[in-house]
Enzyme design. Structure first.
Site, PDB file in Angstrom:
ATOM      1  N   PHE A 152       0.810  -1.219   0.000  1.00 12.13           N
ATOM      2  CA  PHE A 152       0.000   0.000   0.000  1.00 12.13           C
ATOM      3  C   PHE A 152       0.840   1.264   0.000  1.00 12.13           C
ATOM      4  O   PHE A 152       0.372   2.325  -0.412  1.00 12.13           O
ATOM      5  CB  PHE A 152      -0.926   0.023   1.229  1.00 12.13           C
ATOM      6  CG  PHE A 152      -0.205   0.273   2.535  1.00 12.13           C
ATOM      7  CD1 PHE A 152       0.107   1.554   2.944  1.00 12.13           C
ATOM      8  CD2 PHE A 152       0.168  -0.785   3.357  1.00 12.13           C
ATOM      9  CE1 PHE A 152       0.776   1.788   4.146  1.00 12.13           C
ATOM     10  CE2 PHE A 152       0.841  -0.571   4.550  1.00 12.13           C
ATOM     11  CZ  PHE A 152       1.144   0.721   4.944  1.00 12.13           C
ATOM     12  N   LYS A 176      -1.182  -8.252  -8.458  1.00  9.53           N
ATOM     13  CA  LYS A 176      -2.097  -8.234  -7.321  1.00  9.53           C
ATOM     14  C   LYS A 176      -1.713  -7.030  -6.462  1.00  9.53           C
ATOM     15  O   LYS A 176      -0.828  -7.106  -5.625  1.00  9.53           O
ATOM     16  CB  LYS A 176      -1.981  -9.534  -6.512  1.00  9.53           C
ATOM     17  CG  LYS A 176      -3.233  -9.894  -5.686  1.00  9.53           C
ATOM     18  CD  LYS A 176      -3.619  -8.896  -4.600  1.00  9.53           C
ATOM     19  CE  LYS A 176      -2.704  -8.986  -3.395  1.00  9.53           C
ATOM     20  NZ  LYS A 176      -3.200  -8.035  -2.298  1.00  9.53           N
ATOM     21  N   GLU A 179      -4.953  -4.373  -1.524  1.00 12.18           N
ATOM     22  CA  GLU A 179      -6.383  -4.082  -1.472  1.00 12.18           C
ATOM     23  C   GLU A 179      -6.653  -2.749  -0.763  1.00 12.18           C
ATOM     24  O   GLU A 179      -7.769  -2.224  -0.816  1.00 12.18           O
ATOM     25  CB  GLU A 179      -7.142  -5.217  -0.782  1.00 12.18           C
ATOM     26  CG  GLU A 179      -6.758  -5.493   0.652  1.00 12.18           C
ATOM     27  CD  GLU A 179      -5.584  -6.466   0.783  1.00 12.18           C
ATOM     28  OE1 GLU A 179      -5.497  -7.123   1.843  1.00 12.18           O
ATOM     29  OE2 GLU A 179      -4.750  -6.555  -0.146  1.00 12.18           O
ATOM     30  N   ARG A 180      -5.625  -2.191  -0.113  1.00  9.41           N
ATOM     31  CA  ARG A 180      -5.782  -0.892   0.543  1.00  9.41           C
ATOM     32  C   ARG A 180      -5.618   0.276  -0.433  1.00  9.41           C
ATOM     33  O   ARG A 180      -6.120   1.367  -0.173  1.00  9.41           O
ATOM     34  CB  ARG A 180      -4.764  -0.762   1.680  1.00  9.41           C
ATOM     35  CG  ARG A 180      -4.969  -1.778   2.793  1.00  9.41           C
ATOM     36  CD  ARG A 180      -3.885  -1.653   3.840  1.00  9.41           C
ATOM     37  NE  ARG A 180      -4.112  -2.541   4.978  1.00  9.41           N
ATOM     38  CZ  ARG A 180      -3.341  -2.593   6.057  1.00  9.41           C
ATOM     39  NH1 ARG A 180      -2.282  -1.805   6.132  1.00  9.41           N
ATOM     40  NH2 ARG A 180      -3.611  -3.427   7.041  1.00  9.41           N
ATOM     41  N   SER A 229       5.821  -6.740   4.200  1.00 10.98           N
ATOM     42  CA  SER A 229       6.397  -6.940   5.525  1.00 10.98           C
ATOM     43  C   SER A 229       7.297  -8.173   5.562  1.00 10.98           C
ATOM     44  O   SER A 229       7.193  -9.072   4.716  1.00 10.98           O
ATOM     45  CB  SER A 229       5.279  -7.090   6.561  1.00 10.98           C
ATOM     46  OG  SER A 229       4.561  -8.297   6.331  1.00 10.98           O
ATOM     47  N   CYS A 284       9.939   1.628   3.447  1.00 12.73           N
ATOM     48  CA  CYS A 284      10.984   0.702   3.872  1.00 12.73           C
ATOM     49  C   CYS A 284      12.361   1.345   3.903  1.00 12.73           C
ATOM     50  O   CYS A 284      13.314   0.727   4.378  1.00 12.73           O
ATOM     51  CB  CYS A 284      11.000  -0.534   2.968  1.00 12.73           C
ATOM     52  SG  CYS A 284      11.426  -0.177   1.257  1.00 12.73           S
ATOM     53  N   GLU A 384       9.987  -3.290  13.225  1.00 16.40           N
ATOM     54  CA  GLU A 384       9.633  -2.290  12.224  1.00 16.40           C
ATOM     55  C   GLU A 384       8.243  -1.759  12.573  1.00 16.40           C
ATOM     56  O   GLU A 384       7.236  -2.459  12.407  1.00 16.40           O
ATOM     57  CB  GLU A 384       9.626  -2.889  10.821  1.00 16.40           C
ATOM     58  CG  GLU A 384       9.310  -1.852   9.756  1.00 16.40           C
ATOM     59  CD  GLU A 384       9.236  -2.422   8.353  1.00 16.40           C
ATOM     60  OE1 GLU A 384       9.660  -1.730   7.423  1.00 16.40           O
ATOM     61  OE2 GLU A 384       8.742  -3.556   8.200  1.00 16.40           O
TER      62      GLU A 384
END
Length: 483
Positions: A152, A176, A179-180, A229, A284, A384
């Site tokens: 996202f 893909k 979805e956010r 993540s 990141c 993190e």
């Protein structure tokens, strides 16, 4: 009241409504307003996208490389023409301020520009005389159907790391997106189609776990690119590799910035504030730990607090705002728990982002938060957090500072602030991270260099972008011939 639209999947060149019967809302993180609904597609819908990509590959692989490049050039032009629209869309669905979103669109465009240079990048190698009358050559070919799973936090840049270069290499692609943040992905597909991309070469399937697992296990998908993540990256790598796929999985980070006693503090503070709190810390390559060396620590912390106090928090589309919301209410709650853990474990809370006025209104806001006297091994040093939370650790000298940074399980990036050539050399040689900065805020490389983290920040062999990206999306054939 206007009905909220439900997004569609993009399969075989057509916008197709999902038949799964499952969907989630896509809120604006700054206001809570529902922007759209996103389908949580089924494995069968993924299978349809892969089948379309497999069919399209039969012809796309034959398209001459210069012709593929021209489509990429046209795509780049369209992205430039729609730059402001794309940046606004990033801000609406992600929450980052418009200036950050505008810069992200630029990085995405740069990735397309790099991919458009594919005729040179796809060149092989040849040796005409390996023996008398015998020559040998290496040629690059596409893999087939490849897939990308994107996060996202960079809905423009990260997909553009993946599908433009993969497609330029002659592959077909199944994306893909998170979805956010699904709106930007669909717009990217629309513009690529307008640029002349044939049907089925790029496909988009919205969804969650079922689609991800389908990608990892599908026999017709030859390679998977992932950004997200650390736990999910490790899962993606192990699962996809077990199914015989080529995998690059970019994971979490805990980037350290070392501030030496001779540092230009004005520059260091400005850069650290940008790196720690820009994009709400949801990147990141964010600076999440400062290692203050020697007697500079007190002044550095004081300056960081004053600079953080001046930060304007709010809707990323509003003028003058520097810090927008985090992505969801659940992430805001998670961040607050980490602040509580930091206090409980004995770190000194210098600036409490929970108290900023914006946190009590609409939207998912957490103000800039600074901890001092953080010790390696504390939870806020180890994990993190992916939010606007900065930890300051104190070190006696550069040796200890490097040792502290190298204790992290992550190895994405690290920075040093100094004018000492000796310190810079020691930092470069001894720091255990893939992307290093000297007196810069965020040492993320441009598209023609690899994005090269390692340790628990990366799973795989070939990184995203640069020559590594070309290697990842191609296979080699060796031809030896007697004349």
């Amino acid at each position: 009241m206007t009905e909220t639209k439900t997004l569609k999947n993009f399969i075989g060149g057509q916008w197709v409504a999902s038949t799964s019967g499952k969907e989630e809302i896509v809120p604006n993180p700054a206001t809570g307003e529902v922007l759209a609904k996103v389908p949580i597609s089924s494995r069968e819908e993924l299978d349809a996208a892969v089948a379309a990509a497999k069919e399209a590959f039969r012809e796309w692989r034959k398209v001459p490389v210069p012709r593929r490049a021209r489509i990429l050039f046209r795509y780049q032009q369209l992205l430039v023409e729609h730059w402001e629209e794309l940046a606004r869309l990033v801000t609406l669905e992600n929450g980052k301020v418009y200036e950050d979103a505008y810069g992200e669109v630029q990085r995405g465009i740069e990735c397309v520009e790099f991919a458009a240079g594919i005729p040179t990048l796809m060149m092989g190698q040849q040796l005409p005389d390996i023996a008398t009358g015998i020559e040998s050559g290496m040629y690059r070919y596409p893999l087939g159907v490849v897939a990308g799973i994107t996060p996202f936090n960079f809905p423009m840049m990260v997909p553009c790391w993946m599908f433009p270069l993969a497609i330029a290499c002659g592959n077909t692609f199944v994306l893909k997106p998170s979805e956010r943040t699904p709106l930007l992905a669909n717009r990217l597909a629309e513009l690529f189609t307008e640029a002349g991309l044939p049907a089925g070469v790029l496909n988009i399937v919205h969804g969650a776990h079922e689609v991800v697992n389908g990608i990892l296990e599908h026999k017709d998908i030859k390679a998977v690119s992932f950004v997200g993540s650390q736990p999910v990256a490790e899962y993606v790598y192990k699962t996809a590799a077990a199914y015989g796929k080529r995998v690059q999985a970019l994971a979490g980070a805990k980037n350290h910035s070392i501030v030496m006693p001779d540092a230009d503090l004005d520059m260091a503070v400005t850069n650290i504030i940008n790196a720690a709190f820009g994009s709400a810390g949801e990147r990141c390559m964010a600076c999440s730990v400062v290692v203050a060396v020697g007697d500079i620590a007190d002044e550095l912390v004081e300056r960081l607090k004053k600079a953080a106090d001046r930060i304007q928090i709010g809707n990323g589309l509003d003028q003058g705002v520097f810090l927008g919301p985090v992505i969801r209410e659940s992430h805001k709650e998670r961040t607050i728990k980490y602040i509580e853990i930091g206090e409980r474990e004995g770190a000194l809370l210098v600036r409490d982002g929970r108290r900023d006025a914006a946190t009590s209104g609409k939207g998912y806001f957490v103000g800039p938060t600074i901890f001092d006297h953080v010790k390696p091994g504390m939870t806020i040093w180890t994990d993190e957090i992916f939010a606007p939370v900065l930890s300051v650790v104190r070190a006696r000298d550069l040796d200890e500072a490097i040792e502290i940074a190298n204790r992290s399980e992550f190895a994405n990036g690290a920075c040093i602030y100094t004018d000492s050539a000796k310190a810079i050399r020691q930092f470069r040689e001894e720091i255990d991270a893939g992307m290093l900065g000297v007196n810069v805020a965020v040492p993320a490389p441009m598209a023609f260099f690899p994005f090269s983290g390692y340790k628990n920040s990366f799973y795989g062999d070939l990184h995203a972008n640069g020559r590594d990206g070309v290697e990842f999306y191609t296979r080699k054939k060796m031809v030896t011939a007697r004349h």
